[in-house]
Design an enzyme around this catalytic site. Structure first.
Site, PDB file in Angstrom:
ATOM      1  N   CYS A 204       0.814  -1.228   0.000  1.00 20.28           N
ATOM      2  CA  CYS A 204       0.000   0.000   0.000  1.00 20.28           C
ATOM      3  C   CYS A 204       0.846   1.276   0.000  1.00 20.28           C
ATOM      4  O   CYS A 204       0.340   2.356  -0.299  1.00 20.28           O
ATOM      5  CB  CYS A 204      -0.948   0.017   1.197  1.00 20.28           C
ATOM      6  SG  CYS A 204      -2.086  -1.372   1.198  1.00 20.28           S
TER       7      CYS A 204
ATOM      8  N   HIS B  79      -2.779   7.296   2.116  1.00 19.55           N
ATOM      9  CA  HIS B  79      -3.296   5.981   1.737  1.00 19.55           C
ATOM     10  C   HIS B  79      -4.625   5.759   2.455  1.00 19.55           C
ATOM     11  O   HIS B  79      -4.755   6.059   3.643  1.00 19.55           O
ATOM     12  CB  HIS B  79      -2.287   4.891   2.122  1.00 19.55           C
ATOM     13  CG  HIS B  79      -2.863   3.519   2.035  1.00 19.55           C
ATOM     14  ND1 HIS B  79      -3.486   3.063   0.892  1.00 19.55           N
ATOM     15  CD2 HIS B  79      -2.952   2.511   2.946  1.00 19.55           C
ATOM     16  CE1 HIS B  79      -3.920   1.829   1.100  1.00 19.55           C
ATOM     17  NE2 HIS B  79      -3.619   1.474   2.337  1.00 19.55           N
TER      18      HIS B  79
ATOM     19  N   ASN C 252     -10.047   0.092   0.197  1.00 18.48           N
ATOM     20  CA  ASN C 252      -8.587   0.218   0.181  1.00 18.48           C
ATOM     21  C   ASN C 252      -8.083  -0.400  -1.132  1.00 18.48           C
ATOM     22  O   ASN C 252      -8.130  -1.615  -1.293  1.00 18.48           O
ATOM     23  CB  ASN C 252      -8.035  -0.512   1.415  1.00 18.48           C
ATOM     24  CG  ASN C 252      -6.517  -0.569   1.444  1.00 18.48           C
ATOM     25  OD1 ASN C 252      -5.852  -0.300   0.453  1.00 18.48           O
ATOM     26  ND2 ASN C 252      -5.983  -0.941   2.587  1.00 18.48           N
TER      27      ASN C 252
HETATM   28  O1  UT7 Z   1      -3.374  -0.853   3.919  1.00 19.45           O
HETATM   29  C1  UT7 Z   1      -3.207  -1.459   5.148  1.00 19.45           C
HETATM   30  C2  UT7 Z   1      -4.172  -2.590   5.157  1.00 19.45           C
HETATM   31  N1  UT7 Z   1      -4.945  -2.816   6.311  1.00 19.45           N
HETATM   32  C3  UT7 Z   1      -5.523  -1.905   7.149  1.00 19.45           C
HETATM   33  O2  UT7 Z   1      -5.399  -0.736   7.080  1.00 19.45           O
HETATM   34  C4  UT7 Z   1      -6.405  -2.479   8.201  1.00 19.45           C
HETATM   35  C5  UT7 Z   1      -6.180  -1.902   9.580  1.00 19.45           C
HETATM   36  N2  UT7 Z   1      -7.128  -2.514  10.509  1.00 19.45           N
HETATM   37  C6  UT7 Z   1      -8.438  -2.201  10.517  1.00 19.45           C
HETATM   38  O3  UT7 Z   1      -8.877  -1.361   9.750  1.00 19.45           O
HETATM   39  C7  UT7 Z   1      -9.297  -2.870  11.524  1.00 19.45           C
HETATM   40  O4  UT7 Z   1      -8.501  -3.644  12.395  1.00 19.45           O
HETATM   41  C8  UT7 Z   1     -10.387  -3.792  10.898  1.00 19.45           C
HETATM   42  C9  UT7 Z   1     -11.436  -2.928  10.221  1.00 19.45           C
HETATM   43  C10 UT7 Z   1      -9.790  -4.755   9.908  1.00 19.45           C
HETATM   44  C11 UT7 Z   1     -11.092  -4.568  11.985  1.00 19.45           C
HETATM   45  O5  UT7 Z   1     -11.670  -3.674  12.921  1.00 19.45           O
HETATM   46  P1  UT7 Z   1     -11.402  -3.888  14.483  1.00 19.45           P
HETATM   47  O6  UT7 Z   1     -12.169  -2.844  15.181  1.00 19.45           O
HETATM   48  O7  UT7 Z   1      -9.922  -3.944  14.698  1.00 19.45           O
HETATM   49  O8  UT7 Z   1     -12.074  -5.300  14.715  1.00 19.45           O
HETATM   50  P2  UT7 Z   1     -11.452  -6.590  15.385  1.00 19.45           P
HETATM   51  O9  UT7 Z   1     -10.577  -7.316  14.407  1.00 19.45           O
HETATM   52  O10 UT7 Z   1     -10.889  -6.225  16.713  1.00 19.45           O
HETATM   53  O11 UT7 Z   1     -12.745  -7.463  15.610  1.00 19.45           O
HETATM   54  C12 UT7 Z   1     -13.814  -7.019  16.470  1.00 19.45           C
HETATM   55  C13 UT7 Z   1     -14.980  -7.984  16.335  1.00 19.45           C
HETATM   56  C14 UT7 Z   1     -14.566  -9.455  16.425  1.00 19.45           C
HETATM   57  O12 UT7 Z   1     -15.596 -10.149  17.068  1.00 19.45           O
HETATM   58  P3  UT7 Z   1     -15.498 -10.512  18.644  1.00 19.45           P
HETATM   59  O13 UT7 Z   1     -14.264 -11.345  18.755  1.00 19.45           O
HETATM   60  O14 UT7 Z   1     -15.389  -9.198  19.342  1.00 19.45           O
HETATM   61  O15 UT7 Z   1     -16.769 -11.233  18.873  1.00 19.45           O
HETATM   62  C15 UT7 Z   1     -14.467  -9.893  14.996  1.00 19.45           C
HETATM   63  O16 UT7 Z   1     -14.682 -11.286  14.846  1.00 19.45           O
HETATM   64  O17 UT7 Z   1     -15.559  -7.843  15.031  1.00 19.45           O
HETATM   65  C16 UT7 Z   1     -15.603  -9.135  14.378  1.00 19.45           C
HETATM   66  N3  UT7 Z   1     -15.437  -8.897  12.942  1.00 19.45           N
HETATM   67  C17 UT7 Z   1     -16.471  -8.616  12.134  1.00 19.45           C
HETATM   68  N4  UT7 Z   1     -17.785  -8.512  12.364  1.00 19.45           N
HETATM   69  C18 UT7 Z   1     -18.566  -8.200  11.316  1.00 19.45           C
HETATM   70  C19 UT7 Z   1     -14.286  -8.891  12.222  1.00 19.45           C
HETATM   71  N5  UT7 Z   1     -14.557  -8.612  10.944  1.00 19.45           N
HETATM   72  C20 UT7 Z   1     -15.909  -8.445  10.864  1.00 19.45           C
HETATM   73  C21 UT7 Z   1     -16.788  -8.128   9.814  1.00 19.45           C
HETATM   74  N6  UT7 Z   1     -18.095  -8.016  10.090  1.00 19.45           N
HETATM   75  N7  UT7 Z   1     -16.348  -7.922   8.546  1.00 19.45           N
END
Ligand code: UT7
Length: 342
Positions: A128, A269, A299
């Site tokens: 990225c 980005h 993204n």
């Molecule tokens: O270019 C660089 C590339 N990547 C990035 O920039 C990504 C950077 N990271 C992020 O943007 C965030 O970490 C995400 C958007 C990917 C995830 O958000 P988060 O607030 O960090 O969520 P999390 O991974 O901590 O998950 C929270 C909850 C989990 O459930 P439990 O364990 O709390 O029950 C996940 O299983 O959300 C759940 N979850 C979802 N729920 C609905 C994870 N993905 C999803 C989803 N829909 N798509």
């Protein structure tokens, strides 16, 4: 700020060569995939995706459409908007996370297809961060006097290497391409004033695309089970992104003796709108000074920064003399920044 303060001579005492952005181009596939569409594929919802990421929809390429097709369209448009003949290009640099093939470079075929042969052709992969790396490389080539006119593009078809059963990654990414034509300028105060490029390969395992079992890191906790697809530790990348985005902006301002309000625009980005919003608010900048279009494209990896640049350019929101800071971060882990006077 005076030419001397900006450094209008290089270390050998020669007059510095400035750089002008002549025009931009962009190409995204016509198919729109909304969050509601995604909720039919994986256990997710429009609310979850839009609240956690800012994304509402993304573009997805049709089967058979590759990074080359999008890059060719964006490059043709950039050349046309720049008002140059493709033969005037000395070099084309294409940032991409996944080139069409390992050999040849995608850039070589783009050069041929837009009628720019025998211009040099170079693929750059910094995931990225790729476009900002490529922009810095292109700027350095012009500033060195080696090249006069350079096309810098970013293109990715992320949909081709996503695990569409993994809701942690497939909701984030989209497809697209965009780029800019750079040319040497007589004005040494115009162009790239400062650039950084960095990496920390010790943290590679937080974002990777394994080809086979030997690529899976020891004690891995994120592998979804699908090879040739993006694997991501979202929380680690989030922490890295917040710290890196803010750190790179602060260092650029400090190094140049600038205040946040001196910047006409930050082109970041598009990783997550929360990450960008927190950086903007911390700097005390109004929303219009940090461009966000992740809601429409997701993204797009190497393409996200030039898509923003193209949209701002087309909308007439960048004017001569503006200070613009490009900043990106991504897999590798990598990061880069590029401060420009447009
Ligand atoms: O270019 C660089 C590339 N990547 C990035 O920039 C990504 C950077 N990271 C992020 O943007 C965030 O970490 C995400 C958007 C990917 C995830 O958000 P988060 O607030 O960090 O969520 P999390 O991974 O901590 O998950 C929270 C909850 C989990 O459930 P439990 O364990 O709390 O029950 C996940 O299983 O959300 C759940 N979850 C979802 N729920 C609905 C994870 N993905 C999803 C989803 N829909 N798509």
């Amino acid at each position: 700020m005076s030419a001397a303060a900006m450094g209008s001579t290089n270390q050998t005492g020669r007059t510095k060569i400035g750089i002008r952005m002549l025009g931009t181009g962009m190409s995204v596939p016509p198919r729109v995939m909304t969050n509601q569409d995604l909720a039919k594929l994986v256990d997710t919802s429009d609310d979850w995706i839009s609240q956690r990421t800012g994304i509402r929809e993304r573009r997805v390429a049709a089967p058979g459409v590759t990074v080359r097709h999008l890059a060719v369209e964006a490059a043709r448009q950039a050349v046309q908007n720049a008002g140059i003949d493709p033969k005037q290009l000395d070099m084309l640099i294409l940032a991409t996370t996944r080139p069409e093939m390992v050999c040849p470079s995608t850039a070589a075929r783009v050069v041929a297809e837009i009628g720019a042969s025998p211009a040099g052709a170079l693929d750059v992969n910094a995931v990225c961060s790729g476009f900002v790396y490529a922009l810095n490389v292109g700027a350095s080539m012009i500033q060195s006097g080696a090249m006069r006119t350079v096309a810098v593009l970013g293109a990715d078809v992320m949909s081709a290497f996503l695990d569409w059963k993994d809701r942690g990654t497939c909701i984030l990414f989209g497809d697209g391409a965009a780029g800019v034509i750079l040319t040497a300028s007589d004005d040494p105060e115009q162009g790239c004033l400062r650039q950084t490029m960095g990496s920390d390969g010790n943290q590679w395992q937080h974002l990777y695309c394994p080809r086979s079992a030997q690529d899976i890191p020891p004690n891995d906790t994120i592998f979804s089970g699908a090879f040739e697809t993006m694997q991501m530790n979202g929380r680690e990348i989030y922490r890295f992104a917040v710290a890196t985005l803010q750190g790179e902006i602060d260092r650029a301002l400090d190094a140049m003796g600038l205040k946040p309000s001196d910047l006409a625009m930050i082109i970041s980005h598009q990783s997550n709108s929360r990450i960008m919003e927190s950086a903007r608010q911390r700097l005390g900048l109004p929303p219009e000074k940090l461009y966000i279009n992740i809601d429409r494209y997701g993204n797009t990896s190497s393409a996200s920064v030039p898509i923003c640049l193209h949209e701002l350019w087309q909308a007439g929101r960048l004017k001569a003399g503006d200070l613009v800071l490009f900043v990106a971060l991504g897999g590798g882990l990598t990061w880069a920044s590029s401060l420009w006077r447009i």
